[in-house]
Structure formats: structure tokens, C-alpha cells
Design a protein around this motif. Structure first.
Motif, PDB file in Angstrom:
ATOM      1  N   TYR A  45       0.901  -1.230   0.076  1.00  0.00           N
ATOM      2  CA  TYR A  45      -0.075   0.070   0.102  1.00  0.00           C
ATOM      3  C   TYR A  45       0.882   1.326   0.160  1.00  0.00           C
ATOM      4  CZ  TYR A  45       1.274  -0.432   4.784  1.00  0.00           C
ATOM      5  OH  TYR A  45       1.923  -0.770   6.054  1.00  0.00           O
ATOM      6  N   CYS A  46       2.008   1.207   0.035  1.00  0.00           N
ATOM      7  CA  CYS A  46       2.986   2.031   0.108  1.00  0.00           C
ATOM      8  C   CYS A  46       3.934   2.484  -1.001  1.00  0.00           C
ATOM      9  CB  CYS A  46       4.124   1.878   1.393  1.00  0.00           C
ATOM     10  SG  CYS A  46       5.150   3.400   1.885  1.00  0.00           S
ATOM     11  N   LEU A 177      -6.000  -3.603   7.252  1.00  0.00           N
ATOM     12  CA  LEU A 177      -6.679  -3.545   5.821  1.00  0.00           C
ATOM     13  C   LEU A 177      -7.445  -4.807   5.710  1.00  0.00           C
ATOM     14  CD1 LEU A 177      -3.048  -3.122   4.908  1.00  0.00           C
ATOM     15  CD2 LEU A 177      -4.620  -1.724   3.484  1.00  0.00           C
ATOM     16  N   LEU A 204      -6.013   3.051   7.112  1.00  0.00           N
ATOM     17  CA  LEU A 204      -5.302   3.203   5.730  1.00  0.00           C
ATOM     18  C   LEU A 204      -5.754   4.724   5.538  1.00  0.00           C
ATOM     19  CD1 LEU A 204      -3.723   2.110   3.443  1.00  0.00           C
ATOM     20  CD2 LEU A 204      -5.774   1.356   2.481  1.00  0.00           C
ATOM     21  N   ALA A 210      -1.885   4.032  -2.225  1.00  0.00           N
ATOM     22  CA  ALA A 210      -2.901   3.569  -1.370  1.00  0.00           C
ATOM     23  C   ALA A 210      -4.422   4.049  -1.833  1.00  0.00           C
ATOM     24  CB  ALA A 210      -2.676   3.954   0.088  1.00  0.00           C
ATOM     25  N   GLN A 214      -7.997   2.042  -1.435  1.00  0.00           N
ATOM     26  CA  GLN A 214      -8.485   2.478   0.013  1.00  0.00           C
ATOM     27  C   GLN A 214     -10.039   2.465   0.265  1.00  0.00           C
ATOM     28  OE1 GLN A 214     -10.317   5.078   1.352  1.00  0.00           O
ATOM     29  NE2 GLN A 214      -9.349   5.268   3.514  1.00  0.00           N
TER      30      GLN A 214
END
Ligand code: SAM
Ligand code: SF4
Length: 329
Positions: A45-46, A177, A204, A210, A214
Motif C-alpha cells: 500500500y506504500c 486492511l 489506511l 493507497a 483505499q
């Protein structure tokens, strides 16, 4: 005959410290310093899996970082947390940390993924860098390695346990998540009860890459708390006004916190500024605008800092395209 009375000069009040207070009365107390963008993990997610980092020609040296931070400390910054990217990847990590540790700070800390951390723990202890946040998105080796696209679980867990044993003020950061690690929520609470280590669950955020998933992966702190309360009874703990997390104690002695940046933003009480590795100062994680503090004299630097503070939002900005590792999380 010479007067024995002290001269007017000697009795005049000391020069007031120029405080960094914005138009909403928020005193800037906390500085996040991103040492670099690069990372040895690729949390999905980064960062993209194929992310490559080149040496950054504009990276501030340890001396430059120290000079900028010293000026900001003279303006009232009393807490510095080093972050990135992964701060332990800086080639001159020792030098940077030693330079920053020489500043008169109330709190000096670091956020790290923990992979290269363990050998640095004695140095950090000796420097007074007591406040460690280590990211841990899963307690299961396979799931952790999948989410971070690494083979790092064993080393990260070893750093965590060692840091705890050495008496650091330790917090784990866990981004929850849906469909990825939400089945481990209660295990994290049990882990906190078993070890006494505080775990903080992060919502998140709509930042960088992301944003693509999200809406589906997001689980609000409220939903997480409801799930946890089906098994554990939670007692609220009082935290500082400008804290990002609200925290609870469990009956079994666990400590958990929630950073609900999306569902319960804390912008109105925010006291943070963010300095990136190239010298750019930003007033908010959600705001890519900022100004460079590089090569400025102390008065100029504080003037530019106030200009940056004027950009600081009072209400949460919906989302930002810039990735978190660029600004420093
Ligand atoms: N590499 C270090 C680490 O992982 O601890 C420091 C930098 S990392 C960007 C800081 C924290 O930001 C990590 O705990 C990470 O999980 C979190 N993070 C990254 N992207 C995020 C997002 N979109 N929403 C919430 N937290 C995020
Ligand atoms: Fe690296 Fe931290 Fe981003 Fe994970 S969250 S990819 S460890 S910077």
C-alpha cells in the motif's frame, strides 16, 4: 564615582524565544524528519514492487540537518522523530542520529520497519533516542512477508523483542486492511497482553498509491474497536491534546491505540511540521506544497517556517497524490 547599580542592559529581560504559533493558536512542537525516500521493503500500500531508488544528489548532510533542526528547536520544536523511507538505510545514519541527539529535546524518536534496526539499538539507547515506533502489519511470517514483499519477518520480530527488552518506549504500527490482516486484529491485542508492548492500529489513509484500493481495504477505527470489544473490555487512557492516537488498556494489561486519520482527523490540534531529506519543509502530510529551508540563516529559516505554517490546514484534506515515503510517515 561608578554606580553599584546594575546597568539597564544587565536588567533587561532576555530576548524572547520566537515561538512557532500559527493563526489558529497551534504551537508547533513536533518535527518529523525524513532521512531518505529509499526503503528495503515494498509494503504493497506504500510502494510499487518495481520501485527503484537512485542516490539523491540533494540529500541534506548530517551537518545541514542538524543546523536546520537546531533553528526549529530555537522556535519551540521540542520533539523530533526521524522517519523515511527507511531511516536505517542512510549511509551516515550514525552521524545523523548523533548530530540530532545533541539538540535539547524533550523527546527524540524514530519510526522504522525494524529490519536493520537491532544492531543500532545500543547506539540509539546511548544517544537517548528512546521513542521507537516499529511497523508490523502481521504476526504471521508468511502474511508479513507477503504484505511487505520482503523476507523480513524474523529479523523485524527479533528487533522488536530486543528493543522491548532494552527498555525503549516502544510502539508497533499496524495498518489494518480488509482482507489482508484484519483477521489478526485480536491476535495483535493478545500479543500486546502477552508482551506489554503497545500496538497502534492505523486506518489506511488516502495517500499516494493507497488511494487506488483505499475504499475497499479501509476499516474504520470504530469498526475495529467494535470487533475487539466483543472479546476484550477496553478502558480509555488519557492522552495529550495533540496526540495522533486515542488509546485503551485491556483488562489483561495490553495497551492498544487507534490512529483514525480518516474517520476522526486530528488536524485542528496538530502540532507537527515535516522536513524532507532534501530540506523541504511541509506543514502537513496531506499537503505537497512547502518551502526549502536549505542554506538559510536562522532568522530567515524561521521566517520561511512561518510562511509554511500559514499553509497548515485546520481541517483534513481529502487525499493527496504524493506517496507517504516521499514526505515521511
Ligand atoms: N519505513 C518506516 C516504517 O515503515 O515504519 C518509516 C516510514 S513509513 C512511510 C511510516 C508508517 O506509515 C508505517 O507504519 C506505514 O505502515 C505507514 N503508512 C504508509 N502508507 C500508509 C497509508 N496509506 N495509510 C496509513 N499508514 C501508512
Ligand atoms: Fe518501506 Fe515503511 Fe513504506 Fe513499508 S511503509 S514500504 S517499510 S517506507
Amino acid at each position: 564615582m561608578k554606580s553599584l547599580l546594575p546597568s539597564p542592559m544587565a536588567t533587561s529581560a532576555p530576548t524572547p524565544v520566537p515561538q512557532l504559533i500559527d493563526g489558529y493558536g497551534r504551537q508547533m512542537r513536533k518535527l518529523r524528519v525524513s532521512l531518505l525516500e529509499a526503503c528495503n521493503f515494498r509494503c504493497f500500500y506504500c510502494m510499487p514492487a518495481a520501485m527503484r531508488f537512485a542516490a539523491h544528489p540533494k540529500q541534506l548532510s548530517a551537518t545541514e540537518l542538524h543546523a536546520i533542526c537546531r533553528a526549529l528547536v530555537s522556535g519551540g520544536i521540542s520533539q523530533i522523530r526521524v522517519t523515511g523511507g527507511e531511516p536505517t538505510l542512510r549511509k551516515d545514519f550514525r552521524e545523523v542520529m548523533t548530530a540530532l541527539a545533541s539538540l535539547p529535546l524533550e523527546k527524540f524518536g524514530m519510526t522504522s520497519n525494524g529490519f536493520l534496526l537491532e544492531p543500532y539499538l545500543p547506539l540509539l539507547k546511548a544517544l537517548g533516542c528512546h521513542y521507537l515506533n516499529i511497523s508490523l502489519d502481521s504476526l504471521q511470517a508468511e502474511n508479513f512477508n507477503r504484505m511487505t514483499r520482503s523476507m523480513g519477518f524474523e529479523k523485524v520480530m527479533s528487533s522488536i523483542l530486543k528493543a522491548h527488552e532494552m527498555g525503549f518506549q516502544l510502539k508497533l504500527n499496524t495498518v489494518i486492511l480488509r482482507g489482508e490482516n484484519d483477521h489478526e486484529l485480536l491476535d495483535f491485542v493478545r500479543f500486546s497482553e502477552a508482551t506489554g508492548i503497545e500496538v497502534r492500529f492505523l486506518e489506511l489513509m488516502k495517500i499516494g498509491m493507497a488511494r487506488q484500493f483505499q475504499p475497499e481495504a479501509f476499516i474504520s477505527a470504530e469498526e475495529q474497536i467494535t470487533q475487539i470489544q466483543n472479546t476484550f473490555s477496553l478502558r480509555p487512557i488519557v492522552v495529550e491534546k495533540d496526540a495522533t492516537a486515542f488509546s485503551f488498556q485491556t483488562q489483561g494489561g495490553g495497551k492498544i491505540g487507534f490512529i483514525a486519520s480518516e474517520s476522526r482527523p486530528f488536524c485542528g490540534d496538530c502540532s507537527r511540521l515535516r522536513l524532507s531529506h532534501d530540506g523541504k519543509l511541509r506543514a502537513c502530510l496531506m499537503l505537497n506544497q512547502g518551502k526549502s529551508l536549505r542554506d538559510l540563516s536562522e532568522p530567515e529559516l524561521l521566517k520561511v517556517t512561518r510562511q509554511v505554517m500559514a499553509l497548515k490546514p485546520f481541517q483534513r484534506i481529502e487525499s493527496v497524490a504524493q506517496n507517504m515515503y516521499r514526505i515521511g510517515g
